[in-house]
Design a protein around this motif. Structure first.
Motif: not given
Length: 232
Positions: A52-55, A71-72, A89-91
């Motif tokens: 979910t964080a990846h999406d 925020w999710i 996110s950056r990597k």
């Protein structure tokens, strides 16, 4: 459904939290096979938290609300052992831009164990370890230490192995066809296995080809790709 990404995110987070609260109060008997089933269930839910964080990194959890999407993603990254969402996110975007090159932070041209160690060191920070240690020492005031280790710590570690093996190592290891610009292979078409192994991220070529697709749409993408190959 317009808000399916939000619904899936809430469902995964809620299931993980409810299961964790229940299991932290569960009487452990290592002769009871349910203990090991619960470990696997919690591992799978942890993996769903990270996916979910990846999406969210790809902006597809709440595509119509960037702030909610952020925020999710931030919440899920934090739940998953205090990962830094901005760093992830950056990597991850570097991974997509420079897949299987020296500029790919997720890639290592070596064996499984050295690659996993390099992968872990790429993301784990001293602050993460410190926050986890503080959280552990607070939680053990309220819950048995044994439960914390079995149902909180071990599933998190197993989940990192699951994510690495099915979402990084298998798709990107070895040689790739010169025509494959994504340098990512996919597992065979089997939606049950694909979901249980890593929320369809074993369909990894499809993820790199269509990074704007959320995890639950990768199955459809895999079917389309399989149909095109059969037609050719």
């Amino acid at each position: 459904m317009k808000n399916k990404g939000i619904l899936y995110a809430i469902s995964i987070i809620s299931l993980w939290l409810v299961a964790l609260v229940y299991l932290l109060n569960y009487k452990i008997d290592f002769y009871n096979p349910l203990v090991y089933v619960f470990v696997l269930v919690q591992t799978h839910l942890y993996t769903g938290i990270f996916i979910t964080a990846h999406d969210a990194i790809h902006g597809v959890v709440a595509p119509d609300n960037k702030k909610l999407n952020y925020w999710i993603g931030f919440l899920c990254a934090t739940i998953f052992a205090y990962n830094n969402y901005e760093k992830l996110s950056r990597k991850h975007h570097l991974h997509h831009a420079h897949v299987v090159t020296e500029n790919d932070p997720d890639y290592y041209n070596g064996n499984f164990f050295r690659w996993y160690l390099k992968f872990a060191l790429e993301y784990v920070t001293v602050w993460q370890i410190l926050f986890m240690a503080i959280t552990y020492n607070i939680l053990k005031l309220f819950f048995p230490m044994e439960n914390l280790i079995v149902f909180w710590e071990i599933p998190a570690i197993l989940s990192t192995l699951q994510l690495f093996y099915f979402g990084t190592y298998l798709p990107h290891r070895g040689e790739h066809a010169p025509t494959d610009k994504y340098k990512a292979r996919s597992q065979k078409l089997n939606h049950f296995v694909a979901f249980m192994s890593c929320y369809f991220f074993g369909y990894h070529h499809e993820h790199h080809a269509y990074p704007y697709l959320p995890w639950w749409k990768l199955a459809d993408a895999k079917e389309r790709e399989a149909t095109l190959i059969n037609e050719v």
